[in-house]
Write an enzyme that holds these catalytic residues in place. Structure first.
Site, mmCIF file in Angstrom:
data_model
loop_
_atom_site.group_PDB
_atom_site.id
_atom_site.type_symbol
_atom_site.label_atom_id
_atom_site.label_comp_id
_atom_site.label_asym_id
_atom_site.label_seq_id
_atom_site.Cartn_x
_atom_site.Cartn_y
_atom_site.Cartn_z
ATOM 1 N N ASP A 15 0.868 -1.167 0.000
ATOM 2 C CA ASP A 15 0.000 0.000 0.000
ATOM 3 C C ASP A 15 0.919 1.236 0.000
ATOM 4 O O ASP A 15 2.113 1.123 0.284
ATOM 5 C CB ASP A 15 -0.872 -0.069 1.269
ATOM 6 C CG ASP A 15 -1.558 1.239 1.592
ATOM 7 O OD1 ASP A 15 -2.204 1.803 0.686
ATOM 8 O OD2 ASP A 15 -1.445 1.713 2.739
ATOM 9 N N ASP A 17 -0.084 5.069 1.156
ATOM 10 C CA ASP A 17 -0.321 5.930 2.324
ATOM 11 C C ASP A 17 -0.227 5.167 3.642
ATOM 12 O O ASP A 17 -0.955 4.200 3.854
ATOM 13 C CB ASP A 17 -1.740 6.514 2.233
ATOM 14 C CG ASP A 17 -1.726 7.986 1.868
ATOM 15 O OD1 ASP A 17 -0.658 8.475 1.475
ATOM 16 O OD2 ASP A 17 -2.771 8.639 1.987
#
EC number: 5.4.2.8
Length: 249
Positions: A15, A17
């Site tokens: 991922d 963020d």
């Protein structure tokens, strides 16, 4: 030597963020260096809910060549070795009439919402999803931080998602709360697991994300039978976990 040890059957998938960067912040030079080192040992990919422009703002303009795979908008826009390998379109899938109905209702809801501040860009239409922000995406970082705290107490986003889910049940949409100020809306199955269709050659896929809880935008891929899921608390935690899994020799 390192290149010869690379295990082509293993993929480390990240991922963006909260995993590779602090929320909406740029990646640090140290993290870029670590990812380069990791790529010598395993195949490396990133999957983010944002579009490629926003992912590039965080991970750098050369992002599509810095990683083996880059999946923007949950993989609805897919790059491998710097080349586009697939796209999917929400407009084609839902049609303009249903899109307009959803957008109109959402804007009316936000107009009636009583929260401390509102800014602009409440709805962002992307090729594979709609991003909805009750405060508006062009608020400052300080305002983002304040809204995130306010939302934890007042559940602005969860309440809004609950209303939209009921109103538009017939569209079979998924609502995924991610980041500090917004949530994503997309057809069922268009979550981060969508990118896995491009990764069938790998015998082992390790996924790293921070929002792996139910309702978080990393949950479905974290829980998938195709992945070994790892919950991280920060970019530093990501590095530490990767060191122990892939670079422990």
């Amino acid at each position: 030597m390192a290149a010869a040890r690379k295990d082509a059957g293993v993929l480390a998938l990240f991922d963006v963020d909260g995993t590779l960067t602090a929320p909406r912040k740029e990646v640090t030079p140290e993290m870029l260096e670590f990812m380069k080192r990791l790529r010598e040992n395993v195949t490396v990919g990133v999957v983010g809910g944002s579009d490629l422009v926003k992912i590039s703002e965080q991970l750098g303009k050369s992002v599509i060549t810095d990683y083996d795979y880059v999946f923007s908008e949950n993989g609805l826009v897919a790059h491998k070795d710097g080349k586009l390998i697939g796209t999917q379109s929400l407009k084609t899938y839902l049609g303009d009439d249903q899109l307009k109905e959803f957008i109109n209702f959402t804007l009316h809801y936000i107009a009636d919402l009583d929260i401390p501040i509102k800014r602009g860009t409440f709805i962002e239409f992307r090729s594979g999803m709609i991003n909805v922000s009750p405060i508006g995406r062009n608020c400052s970082q300080e305002e983002r931080d304040d809204f995130e705290k306010y939302d934890k107490v007042h559940n602005v986003r969860p309440k809004m998602v609950s209303v939209l889910r009921e109103k538009f049940a017939h569209l079979n949409l998924t609502f995924s709360i991610g980041g500090q100020i917004s949530f994503d809306v997309f057809p069922q199955g268009w979550d981060k697991t969508y990118c896995l269709r491009y990764l069938e050659e790998f015998k082992e896929i390790h996924f790293f994300g921070d929002k792996t809880y139910k309702g978080g935008n990393d949950h479905e891929i974290f829980e998938s039978d195709r992945t070994v899921g790892h919950t991280v608390t920060s970019p530093n935690d990501t590095v530490q976990q990767c060191k122990s899994i892939f670079l422990s020799e």
